[in-house]
Design an enzyme around this catalytic site. Structure first.
Site, mmCIF file in Angstrom:
data_model
loop_
_atom_site.group_PDB
_atom_site.id
_atom_site.type_symbol
_atom_site.label_atom_id
_atom_site.label_comp_id
_atom_site.label_asym_id
_atom_site.label_seq_id
_atom_site.Cartn_x
_atom_site.Cartn_y
_atom_site.Cartn_z
ATOM 1 C CG ASP A 232 3.421 -3.558 3.805
ATOM 2 O OD1 ASP A 232 4.520 -3.102 3.934
ATOM 3 O OD2 ASP A 232 2.701 -3.112 2.862
ATOM 4 C CE LYS B 226 1.189 -0.396 2.076
ATOM 5 N NZ LYS B 226 1.808 0.209 1.031
ATOM 6 N N GLY C 298 2.179 -8.594 -0.136
ATOM 7 C CA GLY C 298 2.288 -7.832 -1.303
ATOM 8 C C GLY C 298 2.906 -8.595 -2.536
ATOM 9 C CG HIS D 102 5.999 1.499 -1.368
ATOM 10 N ND1 HIS D 102 5.164 2.306 -1.170
ATOM 11 C CD2 HIS D 102 5.795 0.908 -2.597
ATOM 12 C CE1 HIS D 102 4.141 2.564 -2.121
ATOM 13 N NE2 HIS D 102 4.580 1.447 -2.953
ATOM 14 N NE ARG E 27 8.923 -12.301 -0.745
ATOM 15 C CZ ARG E 27 8.466 -11.105 -0.437
ATOM 16 N NH1 ARG E 27 7.489 -10.834 0.268
ATOM 17 N NH2 ARG E 27 8.888 -10.119 -1.099
ATOM 18 N NE ARG F 68 9.602 1.849 -7.313
ATOM 19 C CZ ARG F 68 8.103 1.956 -7.122
ATOM 20 N NH1 ARG F 68 7.600 1.558 -8.189
ATOM 21 N NH2 ARG F 68 7.693 2.032 -6.010
ATOM 22 N N GLY G 295 8.312 -7.905 3.317
ATOM 23 C CA GLY G 295 9.207 -9.165 3.284
ATOM 24 C C GLY G 295 8.477 -10.522 3.954
HETATM 25 C C1 FNR Z 1 3.337 -2.214 -4.210
HETATM 26 N N1 FNR Z 1 2.999 -1.462 -3.066
HETATM 27 C C2 FNR Z 1 2.018 -0.488 -3.195
HETATM 28 N N2 FNR Z 1 1.841 0.223 -2.019
HETATM 29 C C3 FNR Z 1 0.617 1.155 -2.144
HETATM 30 O O1 FNR Z 1 0.323 1.830 -0.922
HETATM 31 N N3 FNR Z 1 0.074 1.476 -3.288
HETATM 32 C C4 FNR Z 1 0.365 0.814 -4.419
HETATM 33 O O2 FNR Z 1 -0.146 1.007 -5.475
HETATM 34 C C5 FNR Z 1 1.597 -0.017 -4.527
HETATM 35 N N4 FNR Z 1 1.822 -0.712 -5.491
HETATM 36 C C6 FNR Z 1 2.884 -1.814 -5.550
HETATM 37 C C7 FNR Z 1 2.943 -2.510 -6.681
HETATM 38 C C8 FNR Z 1 3.944 -3.605 -6.436
HETATM 39 C C9 FNR Z 1 4.238 -4.542 -7.895
HETATM 40 C C10 FNR Z 1 4.514 -3.945 -5.255
HETATM 41 C C11 FNR Z 1 5.655 -5.142 -5.080
HETATM 42 C C12 FNR Z 1 4.440 -3.109 -4.191
HETATM 43 C C13 FNR Z 1 3.486 -1.768 -1.909
HETATM 44 C C14 FNR Z 1 2.972 -2.787 -1.128
HETATM 45 O O3 FNR Z 1 1.523 -2.196 -0.685
HETATM 46 C C15 FNR Z 1 3.534 -3.518 0.093
HETATM 47 O O4 FNR Z 1 3.901 -2.152 0.977
HETATM 48 C C16 FNR Z 1 4.894 -4.191 -0.469
HETATM 49 O O5 FNR Z 1 4.535 -4.909 -1.511
HETATM 50 C C17 FNR Z 1 5.162 -5.188 0.972
HETATM 51 O O6 FNR Z 1 6.144 -5.948 0.377
HETATM 52 P P1 FNR Z 1 6.501 -7.311 -0.090
HETATM 53 O O7 FNR Z 1 5.770 -8.043 0.857
HETATM 54 O O8 FNR Z 1 5.926 -7.330 -1.395
HETATM 55 O O9 FNR Z 1 7.971 -7.514 -0.064
#
Ligand code: FNR
Length: 398
Positions: free
Chosen positions: A318, A263, A341, A287, A322, A175, A320
């Protein structure tokens, strides 16, 4: 996009995209990038949305419009709509008590809330303050088996019956925005510090009076002087197990008597292995495009995995979601439910519990409207027959 949102009049917010736009204005730049960004060129992040937009709903007509049946029994619990709030770490960067707000919003609607290992509010505090919560816990495997055992036994004590092991984050995705925004851990660049000062509401909402919060679940493992944001980040950096493998998952299966889901699954062969270990379910996920750049879109992966898994274990997705129509597409392709998320995080960043609740309500309303317009009376009827891929001139089946 113009928004007519005023103060807390959330009824004037009509989509998750609009909530996102409001969140973008409310958050300092670094927090917005943390929330919305993906890895590298964000191809997978974009693919998540593209994979939904390429699938078309093949509606039936002249089906009388009644409220469609949206209830689903998932892992022993009845849900009004098959969605839940998925695990996201460090939500306190969006709102001091974001984890609590999310838990309350989900609970008020009878939906589960999954707490991350690296949440800011501890599982004990969530349970104490939201006693009715249907609390799931997401585990990042720990190097120290005693620390992991302690997390698991605390989760059990807190009433968690469903555990998600996240397997796609053994190393952090690339990132670049994170490295650009910070000069060293927790030390923002000068430009970002100035930008923070332009966001007094966020300063009040997040930083006042104690600065960035620590990670609540990890505090008991930290020396008192390190129970802060920096101490917990250092701790998780040292403790997250990078040698995770299937034997560890098999041990976890023996160790954890509740429901166990994996997951971060994108390959049908991994789905088979998880089934062989007696897991209760999978979360098809990349993720949110934050980890492996170039990974399959979540819906692409679901299409490969569903034929292997369907009916044999719970299949969640999960990355995407929206729109309510996204939920319909995921269910038609074999998902039992979806995790949210960013959708609910945008809401919580804008207006705490009410904002997260608005995100849930919007998705629910859109889902119901979609089913009505599809002529689908019951989500139990959803199948690939309801979809068409107009570009490939093919109809999904089976
Ligand atoms: C995450 N995700 C995530 N997953 C997980 O297993 N543990 C975590 O601590 C986190 N932390 C996290 C922080 C932030 C800011 C985001 C956006 C995402 C991933 C999360 O569980 C999930 O897979 C995604 O957010 C799904 O994608 P969308 O729907 O946010 O696009």
């Amino acid at each position: 996009m113009r928004s007519f949102f005023r103060g807390r009049d959330l009824s004037r917010v009509h989509s998750i995209a609009e909530l996102a736009e409001l969140a973008r204005h409310r958050l300092p730049h670094f927090a917005w990038e943390y929330l919305s960004g993906g890895a590298e060129d964000e191809l997978t992040l974009a693919r998540n949305r593209a994979s939904f937009s390429e699938v078309h709903l093949h509606s039936r007509t002249l089906v009388p419009c009644h409220p469609p049946v949206t209830q689903r029994r998932l892992l022993g619990r009845e849900l009004a709509v098959p969605m839940l709030i998925g695990p996201t770490g460090y939500n306190g960067m969006l709102h001091r008590d974001a984890d609590l707000h999310l838990a309350r919003a989900a609970t008020a609607r009878g939906l589960p809330f999954c707490l991350s290992t690296v949440s800011n509010v501890s599982m004990e505090a969530i349970k104490a303050q939201v006693p009715d919560v249907n609390l799931w816990f997401q585990l990042y495997a720990m190097r120290d088996p005693e620390i992991q055992a302690s997390l698991l036994s605390r989760a059990q004590q807190a009433g968690v019956d469903t555990l998600l092991l996240t397997s796609d984050a053994m190393v952090l995705g690339n990132r670049e925005w994170d490295r650009r925004n910070f000069v060293r851990p927790r030390e923002l660049s000068l430009g970002n510090k100035l930008d923070v000062l332009r966001h007094p509401r966020w300063l009040r909402q997040v930083m006042w009076p104690n600065g960035l919060p620590s990670m609540g679940n990890l505090e008991p493992f930290l020396p008192p002087a390190e129970r802060n944001a920096l101490g917990s980040m250092k701790f998780i950096g040292e403790q997250m197990d990078t040698l995770l493998d299937w034997s560890m998952l098999a041990r976890l299966r023996d160790q954890w008597s509740g429901r166990l889901l994996l997951k971060g699954v994108l390959h049908p062969a991994d789905a088979e292995k998880a089934m062989a270990l007696g897991l209760d379910g999978l979360v098809v996920s990349n993720h949110g495009g934050r980890q492996l750049e170039g990974a399959l879109g979540s819906l692409d992966a679901l299409r490969l995995i569903a034929p292997v898994v369907r009916g044999k274990m719970a299949l969640l997705l999960d990355s995407g979601i929206r729109r309510g129509s996204d939920i319909a597409k995921a269910l038609a392709l074999g998902a039992d439910a979806v995790l949210l998320g960013r959708a609910t995080l945008y809401g919580v960043a804008v207006a705490a519990e009410q904002g997260a609740g608005r995100a849930l309500d919007l998705l629910h309303e859109e889902f119901v409207r979609t089913l009505n317009l599809m002529g689908c009376a019951d989500i139990a009827d959803l199948s690939p027959d309801w979809l068409a891929d107009v570009h490939a001139h093919s109809i999904y089946r089976g």
